[in-house]
Design a protein around this motif. Structure first.
Motif, short mmCIF file in Angstrom:
data_model
loop_
_atom_site.label_atom_id
_atom_site.label_comp_id
_atom_site.label_asym_id
_atom_site.label_seq_id
_atom_site.Cartn_x
_atom_site.Cartn_y
_atom_site.Cartn_z
N TRP A 26 72.52 25.46 32.03
CA TRP A 26 71.28 25.38 32.13
C TRP A 26 70.48 26.53 32.04
O TRP A 26 70.05 26.81 31.04
N ASN A 29 71.29 26.52 28.02
CA ASN A 29 70.45 25.32 27.16
C ASN A 29 68.83 25.80 27.44
O ASN A 29 67.93 26.03 26.24
N LEU A 30 68.32 26.63 27.84
CA LEU A 30 66.79 27.54 28.15
C LEU A 30 66.91 28.62 26.91
O LEU A 30 66.23 28.79 26.06
N SER A 33 67.20 26.88 23.33
CA SER A 33 65.88 25.73 23.21
C SER A 33 64.44 26.88 22.79
O SER A 33 63.89 26.67 21.90
N VAL A 34 64.57 27.80 23.50
CA VAL A 34 63.85 28.52 22.79
C VAL A 34 64.13 29.24 21.16
O VAL A 34 63.08 29.62 20.70
N GLY A 36 65.33 27.16 18.89
CA GLY A 36 65.15 26.05 18.23
C GLY A 36 63.23 26.19 17.64
O GLY A 36 63.20 25.90 17.08
N ILE A 37 63.04 26.50 19.30
CA ILE A 37 61.20 26.58 18.99
C ILE A 37 61.07 27.90 17.67
O ILE A 37 59.72 27.78 16.82
#
Length: 232
Positions: A26, A29-30, A33-34, A36-37
């Motif tokens: 988890w 993944n977090l 994601s950050v 990627g943004i």
């Protein structure tokens, strides 16, 4: 009781070990994601928003249509500008007279419509406009039509953005002044001019045309391709 407590500790230890990989995944993944943004945001800052493809008919298609049907298109413009309606009739009746409906089909034209500006005699003379003030020089269609800028809408009028951006052909009754990429409209009695941008091509993204404005490409001194965008 000692054995029971020992069994509980073993179970709790096993559950704790099972939770750790889930929490680790988890967390990974977090972080991804950050990241990627942040990457997408950085790319947008560097390259700007995604380019939108212009699905309007290219200028060259409209220009080719104009030259292929020039005689018929010019005849339609002539009939529009020269028609004097009888008392009680509307100027739009001109399009129903004689062989005009067939002429529209032969020219590949959907309709002609008045657009601004109106080019009165001596359109860049402030003295002329001040003399005209209050004299009703363009009172009624019979006097005004020959001074109109006319848009010629082709039958194949493909649109973009659900009709908020479009192209057509334009005829102006005079050869307007164009300086530094700006078409200077006729002067009014207060000394004001309208201004429209002129580009070498309109085969670009609609954002190059501001909302509620039009841009032009000159074909000949009095003939243009026009691209317009509504407020939306």
């Amino acid at each position: 009781m000692g054995e029971i407590d020992m069994i509980k500790e073993i179970i709790q230890s096993a559950e704790s070990k099972r939770k750790r990989p889930r929490m680790l995944r988890w967390g990974i993944n977090l972080v991804l994601s950050v990241l990627g943004i942040l990457v997408i945001y950085t790319l947008l800052l560097l390259t700007g928003p995604p380019r939108r493809i212009n699905t309007l008919a290219p200028d060259e298609e409209l220009i080719a249509h104009f030259y292929a049907h020039r005689a018929d298109i010019e005849e339609l413009v002539h009939r529009y500008r020269s028609y004097v309606p009888p008392p009680g009739a509307q100027h739009g009746e001109w399009r129903k007279l004689g062989d005009t409906p067939e002429l529209f089909k032969r020219a590949g034209v959907k309709r002609l419509k008045y657009i601004g500006p109106t080019w009165l005699p001596d359109p860049y003379s402030l003295e002329a406009r001040q003399r005209d003030k209050g004299k009703g020089i363009v009172a009624g269609w019979s006097a005004a039509a020959k001074y109109h800028t006319v848009a010629i809408v082709p039958l194949d009028s493909r649109s973009f953005y659900h009709n908020v951006v479009w192209k057509d052909l334009v005829f102006m009754p005079v050869a307007p002044r164009i300086a530094d990429g700006v078409l200077v409209g006729p002067i009014d009695h207060l000394g004001r001019h309208s201004h429209q941008r002129v580009f070498p091509t309109l085969n670009n993204e609609p954002p190059d045309v501001e909302r509620d404005t039009c841009a032009y490409r000159q074909i000949e001194p009095q003939w243009f391709v026009r691209m317009c965008r509504t407020l939306y």
